[in-house]
Design a protein around this motif. Structure first.
Motif, PDB file in Angstrom:
ATOM      1  N   VAL A  15       0.831  -1.205   0.000  1.00  0.00           N
ATOM      2  CA  VAL A  15       0.000   0.000   0.000  1.00  0.00           C
ATOM      3  C   VAL A  15       0.865   1.254   0.000  1.00  0.00           C
ATOM      4  O   VAL A  15       0.640   2.186  -0.784  1.00  0.00           O
ATOM      5  CB  VAL A  15      -0.944   0.002   1.219  1.00  0.00           C
ATOM      6  N   MET A  16       1.892   1.282   0.839  1.00  0.00           N
ATOM      7  CA  MET A  16       2.753   2.466   0.923  1.00  0.00           C
ATOM      8  C   MET A  16       3.505   2.691  -0.388  1.00  0.00           C
ATOM      9  O   MET A  16       3.617   3.831  -0.866  1.00  0.00           O
ATOM     10  CB  MET A  16       3.739   2.319   2.081  1.00  0.00           C
ATOM     11  N   GLN A  17       4.033   1.623  -0.984  1.00  0.00           N
ATOM     12  CA  GLN A  17       4.763   1.767  -2.238  1.00  0.00           C
ATOM     13  C   GLN A  17       3.842   2.203  -3.379  1.00  0.00           C
ATOM     14  O   GLN A  17       4.261   2.922  -4.280  1.00  0.00           O
ATOM     15  CB  GLN A  17       5.446   0.442  -2.605  1.00  0.00           C
ATOM     16  N   THR A  18       2.580   1.795  -3.325  1.00  0.00           N
ATOM     17  CA  THR A  18       1.635   2.137  -4.388  1.00  0.00           C
ATOM     18  C   THR A  18       1.228   3.603  -4.350  1.00  0.00           C
ATOM     19  O   THR A  18       1.103   4.252  -5.398  1.00  0.00           O
ATOM     20  CB  THR A  18       0.370   1.249  -4.280  1.00  0.00           C
ATOM     21  N   ILE A  19       1.056   4.155  -3.157  1.00  0.00           N
ATOM     22  CA  ILE A  19       0.523   5.524  -3.043  1.00  0.00           C
ATOM     23  C   ILE A  19       1.603   6.599  -2.996  1.00  0.00           C
ATOM     24  O   ILE A  19       1.276   7.787  -3.001  1.00  0.00           O
ATOM     25  CB  ILE A  19      -0.386   5.664  -1.805  1.00  0.00           C
ATOM     26  N   VAL A  20       2.871   6.201  -2.966  1.00  0.00           N
ATOM     27  CA  VAL A  20       3.952   7.194  -2.826  1.00  0.00           C
ATOM     28  C   VAL A  20       3.868   8.350  -3.835  1.00  0.00           C
ATOM     29  O   VAL A  20       3.997   9.512  -3.450  1.00  0.00           O
ATOM     30  CB  VAL A  20       5.335   6.506  -2.911  1.00  0.00           C
ATOM     31  N   PRO A  21       3.662   8.108  -5.144  1.00  0.00           N
ATOM     32  CA  PRO A  21       3.654   9.245  -6.084  1.00  0.00           C
ATOM     33  C   PRO A  21       2.570  10.284  -5.791  1.00  0.00           C
ATOM     34  O   PRO A  21       2.681  11.432  -6.234  1.00  0.00           O
ATOM     35  CB  PRO A  21       3.376   8.570  -7.443  1.00  0.00           C
ATOM     36  N   ARG A  45       0.343  12.829 -14.835  1.00  0.00           N
ATOM     37  CA  ARG A  45      -0.707  12.119 -14.097  1.00  0.00           C
ATOM     38  C   ARG A  45      -0.835  10.674 -14.566  1.00  0.00           C
ATOM     39  O   ARG A  45      -1.022   9.762 -13.751  1.00  0.00           O
ATOM     40  CB  ARG A  45      -2.045  12.843 -14.288  1.00  0.00           C
ATOM     41  N   ARG A  46      -0.706  10.472 -15.866  1.00  0.00           N
ATOM     42  CA  ARG A  46      -0.800   9.120 -16.416  1.00  0.00           C
ATOM     43  C   ARG A  46       0.361   8.258 -15.927  1.00  0.00           C
ATOM     44  O   ARG A  46       0.176   7.065 -15.620  1.00  0.00           O
ATOM     45  CB  ARG A  46      -0.825   9.173 -17.948  1.00  0.00           C
ATOM     46  N   TYR A  47       1.548   8.842 -15.847  1.00  0.00           N
ATOM     47  CA  TYR A  47       2.707   8.102 -15.340  1.00  0.00           C
ATOM     48  C   TYR A  47       2.446   7.623 -13.906  1.00  0.00           C
ATOM     49  O   TYR A  47       2.743   6.475 -13.550  1.00  0.00           O
ATOM     50  CB  TYR A  47       3.955   8.985 -15.362  1.00  0.00           C
ATOM     51  N   LYS A  48       1.902   8.503 -13.071  1.00  0.00           N
ATOM     52  CA  LYS A  48       1.643   8.148 -11.672  1.00  0.00           C
ATOM     53  C   LYS A  48       0.623   7.012 -11.574  1.00  0.00           C
ATOM     54  O   LYS A  48       0.811   6.054 -10.819  1.00  0.00           O
ATOM     55  CB  LYS A  48       1.126   9.370 -10.895  1.00  0.00           C
ATOM     56  N   LYS A  49      -0.452   7.132 -12.337  1.00  0.00           N
ATOM     57  CA  LYS A  49      -1.490   6.105 -12.293  1.00  0.00           C
ATOM     58  C   LYS A  49      -0.962   4.770 -12.814  1.00  0.00           C
ATOM     59  O   LYS A  49      -1.279   3.709 -12.255  1.00  0.00           O
ATOM     60  CB  LYS A  49      -2.695   6.548 -13.119  1.00  0.00           C
ATOM     61  N   THR A  50      -0.150   4.822 -13.865  1.00  0.00           N
ATOM     62  CA  THR A  50       0.408   3.584 -14.425  1.00  0.00           C
ATOM     63  C   THR A  50       1.353   2.924 -13.435  1.00  0.00           C
ATOM     64  O   THR A  50       1.332   1.703 -13.243  1.00  0.00           O
ATOM     65  CB  THR A  50       1.146   3.874 -15.745  1.00  0.00           C
ATOM     66  N   TYR A  51       2.207   3.742 -12.788  1.00  0.00           N
ATOM     67  CA  TYR A  51       3.118   3.203 -11.767  1.00  0.00           C
ATOM     68  C   TYR A  51       2.326   2.518 -10.662  1.00  0.00           C
ATOM     69  O   TYR A  51       2.656   1.395 -10.238  1.00  0.00           O
ATOM     70  CB  TYR A  51       3.974   4.323 -11.172  1.00  0.00           C
ATOM     71  N   ALA A  52       1.278   3.192 -10.175  1.00  0.00           N
ATOM     72  CA  ALA A  52       0.472   2.629  -9.081  1.00  0.00           C
ATOM     73  C   ALA A  52      -0.174   1.320  -9.501  1.00  0.00           C
ATOM     74  O   ALA A  52      -0.170   0.331  -8.746  1.00  0.00           O
ATOM     75  CB  ALA A  52      -0.587   3.642  -8.643  1.00  0.00           C
ATOM     76  N   ALA A  53      -0.724   1.282 -10.716  1.00  0.00           N
ATOM     77  CA  ALA A  53      -1.402   0.077 -11.202  1.00  0.00           C
ATOM     78  C   ALA A  53      -0.414  -1.078 -11.352  1.00  0.00           C
ATOM     79  O   ALA A  53      -0.703  -2.220 -10.951  1.00  0.00           O
ATOM     80  CB  ALA A  53      -2.094   0.365 -12.531  1.00  0.00           C
ATOM     81  N   LEU A  54       0.764  -0.797 -11.917  1.00  0.00           N
ATOM     82  CA  LEU A  54       1.761  -1.845 -12.120  1.00  0.00           C
ATOM     83  C   LEU A  54       2.340  -2.329 -10.788  1.00  0.00           C
ATOM     84  O   LEU A  54       2.572  -3.533 -10.607  1.00  0.00           O
ATOM     85  CB  LEU A  54       2.883  -1.336 -13.024  1.00  0.00           C
ATOM     86  N   LEU A  87      10.099  -4.563  -2.838  1.00  0.00           N
ATOM     87  CA  LEU A  87      10.804  -3.282  -2.929  1.00  0.00           C
ATOM     88  C   LEU A  87      11.574  -3.182  -4.244  1.00  0.00           C
ATOM     89  O   LEU A  87      11.623  -2.107  -4.854  1.00  0.00           O
ATOM     90  CB  LEU A  87      11.761  -3.120  -1.734  1.00  0.00           C
ATOM     91  N   PHE A  88      12.182  -4.281  -4.665  1.00  0.00           N
ATOM     92  CA  PHE A  88      12.896  -4.290  -5.943  1.00  0.00           C
ATOM     93  C   PHE A  88      11.939  -4.007  -7.097  1.00  0.00           C
ATOM     94  O   PHE A  88      12.270  -3.247  -8.022  1.00  0.00           O
ATOM     95  CB  PHE A  88      13.590  -5.641  -6.149  1.00  0.00           C
ATOM     96  N   LEU A  89      10.746  -4.588  -7.050  1.00  0.00           N
ATOM     97  CA  LEU A  89       9.740  -4.353  -8.077  1.00  0.00           C
ATOM     98  C   LEU A  89       9.357  -2.880  -8.143  1.00  0.00           C
ATOM     99  O   LEU A  89       9.367  -2.264  -9.225  1.00  0.00           O
ATOM    100  CB  LEU A  89       8.503  -5.205  -7.797  1.00  0.00           C
ATOM    101  N   SER A  90       9.019  -2.295  -7.004  1.00  0.00           N
ATOM    102  CA  SER A  90       8.597  -0.893  -6.987  1.00  0.00           C
ATOM    103  C   SER A  90       9.743   0.038  -7.364  1.00  0.00           C
ATOM    104  O   SER A  90       9.539   1.043  -8.052  1.00  0.00           O
ATOM    105  CB  SER A  90       8.038  -0.518  -5.614  1.00  0.00           C
ATOM    106  N   LEU A  91      10.964  -0.308  -6.939  1.00  0.00           N
ATOM    107  CA  LEU A  91      12.117   0.533  -7.268  1.00  0.00           C
ATOM    108  C   LEU A  91      12.426   0.473  -8.759  1.00  0.00           C
ATOM    109  O   LEU A  91      12.786   1.490  -9.376  1.00  0.00           O
ATOM    110  CB  LEU A  91      13.329   0.085  -6.454  1.00  0.00           C
ATOM    111  N   THR A  92      12.280  -0.698  -9.358  1.00  0.00           N
ATOM    112  CA  THR A  92      12.492  -0.835 -10.798  1.00  0.00           C
ATOM    113  C   THR A  92      11.497   0.024 -11.574  1.00  0.00           C
ATOM    114  O   THR A  92      11.868   0.751 -12.511  1.00  0.00           O
ATOM    115  CB  THR A  92      12.352  -2.306 -11.229  1.00  0.00           C
ATOM    116  N   LEU A  93      10.237  -0.032 -11.172  1.00  0.00           N
ATOM    117  CA  LEU A  93       9.205   0.790 -11.819  1.00  0.00           C
ATOM    118  C   LEU A  93       9.474   2.277 -11.594  1.00  0.00           C
ATOM    119  O   LEU A  93       9.261   3.098 -12.490  1.00  0.00           O
ATOM    120  CB  LEU A  93       7.827   0.414 -11.282  1.00  0.00           C
ATOM    121  N   TYR A  94       9.954   2.611 -10.395  1.00  0.00           N
ATOM    122  CA  TYR A  94      10.303   4.012 -10.120  1.00  0.00           C
ATOM    123  C   TYR A  94      11.336   4.509 -11.126  1.00  0.00           C
ATOM    124  O   TYR A  94      11.182   5.603 -11.701  1.00  0.00           O
ATOM    125  CB  TYR A  94      10.840   4.156  -8.694  1.00  0.00           C
ATOM    126  N   PHE A  95      12.402   3.741 -11.340  1.00  0.00           N
ATOM    127  CA  PHE A  95      13.457   4.191 -12.258  1.00  0.00           C
ATOM    128  C   PHE A  95      12.961   4.273 -13.704  1.00  0.00           C
ATOM    129  O   PHE A  95      13.390   5.154 -14.459  1.00  0.00           O
ATOM    130  CB  PHE A  95      14.680   3.271 -12.155  1.00  0.00           C
TER     131      PHE A  95
END
Length: 363
Positions: A15-21, A45-54, A87-95
């Motif tokens: 939940v925390m990793q999803t809502i960060v943006p 905005r689309r980037y943020k929503k896509t990151y959260a969904a992925l 964390l690796f998954l969310s960090l990869t998507l972040y980059f």
């Protein structure tokens, strides 16, 4: 119950990793500075929503696979590695999205031919509501009380001393009884509380950075961030002190504490920490939601907040020799991070870690 504890903790992390943006300040998107008038840019905005969904869907798939393949004997292994996988998954998507925003910023030339300024208010520190250092003496006093209690009751501690507990709440590693092994837990707690105190004081001394185009909103947000970050740090220090006190009492009175309590107490600790983190995000984010853009109605204007992306490595690591601040606001997440160009910060963070390693090595 062991599996429940594991997956409740993982749910908090997801939940925390999803809502960060959506809870960081809006002029920083995936670690990249954007002009204040672009905070409603549809592509961002689309980037943020896509990151959260992925992030959410990918995490669910990882956890589902873990459930499918997990066996009773692999619970401990899952508890160790699953958080790192997520964390690796969310960090990869972040980059991935960090690079996308960087590319978009370059293509649009948002900062080209515009006057960049740094805004500060000399009297703003008078309004700072961060907790004074004396408040942080409360967990320190708790720690010294625990040390005194342990010394007085030294003879009552078991021999050998348990040093590690398995997922079932039962000890699975021991060491010989000595004053070092008996006092190890309170000493670790003392080091941690000293670190919390140091972080609070160095954060208080760090600069307060305001936005050139939305001074009012950024001023309010910075004061809120500092105030509630200080409270959250104190809340963490108290919770950690209570948890360590419970663990020390469990070492002494283990036969009188049920297995269920051993599972419930860390679970409650995790839940309270999560609630505290969400509260911090909401209080700071709520202030940011009141964001009134102080823009020139007929155009972007020539003045813009300074673009300091060059000091942020990957949007996560801050290294700026010109900035005297030891701690600065995070670009991805809520709270503060270290200015790696300040040696004092290394002493505050690495010093306690070295002491902890020394205690572990002695044991």
């Amino acid at each position: 119950m062991d599996v429940t504890l594991l997956f409740v903790s993982l749910a908090f992390l997801v939940v925390m990793q999803t809502i960060v943006p959506f809870i960081v300040k809006r002029t920083v998107v995936f670690g990249v500075t954007v002009p204040v008038e672009e905070v409603k840019n549809e592509e961002l905005r689309r980037y943020k929503k896509t990151y959260a969904a992925l992030t959410l869907s990918g995490s669910i798939i990882v956890i589902a696979l873990a459930i499918w393949f997990m066996r009773e004997e692999t619970i401990m292994l899952a508890a160790l590695f699953l958080p790192f996988v997520l964390l690796f998954l969310s960090l990869t998507l972040y980059f991935v999205f960090h690079m996308k925003v960087t590319k978009l910023k370059q293509e649009k030339s948002w900062f080209k031919n515009r006057k960049q300024v740094r805004v500060s208010e000399l009297n703003l520190r008078l309004k700072d509501e961060m907790l004074p250092w004396v408040i942080y003496l409360i967990p320190v006093i708790i720690t010294f009380g625990l040390l005194g209690f342990s010394v007085v009751n030294y003879a009552q501690f078991p021999d050998p001393i348990p040093t590690h507990w398995g997922p079932d709440g039962k000890p699975d590693a021991w060491t010989d009884k000595s004053y070092v092994s008996v006092l190890a837990l309170p000493m670790v707690l003392l080091v941690l509380n000293g670190m919390f105190l140091g972080i609070n004081e160095l954060t208080k001394l760090s600069g307060i950075k305001l936005s050139a185009r939305n001074v009012t909103a950024s001023r309010a947000r910075q004061l809120q961030l500092r105030k509630y970050s200080s409270w959250f740090l104190f809340f963490t220090a108290i919770l950690v002190s209570i948890l360590f006190t419970f663990l020390q009492f469990n070492t002494l009175y283990g036969d009188q504490i049920g297995d269920l309590v051993l599972v419930i107490v860390p679970l409650v600790f995790s839940i309270l920490m999560f609630i505290g983190a969400v509260f911090l995000a909401i209080k700071v984010g709520k202030r940011d939601s009141d964001f009134e853009l102080e823009l020139i109605e007929d155009g972007k204007g020539d003045t813009i907040n300074i673009d300091d992306d060059r000091y942020w490595k990957g949007g996560l690591i801050y290294f700026n020799r010109q900035d005297p601040s030891v701690f600065v606001e995070k670009r991805f997440g809520v709270g503060f991070t270290l200015n790696f160009a300040r040696p004092l910060g290394y002493a505050i963070i690495l010093g306690p870690l070295l002491l902890l390693l020394l205690i572990v090595a002695i044991l």
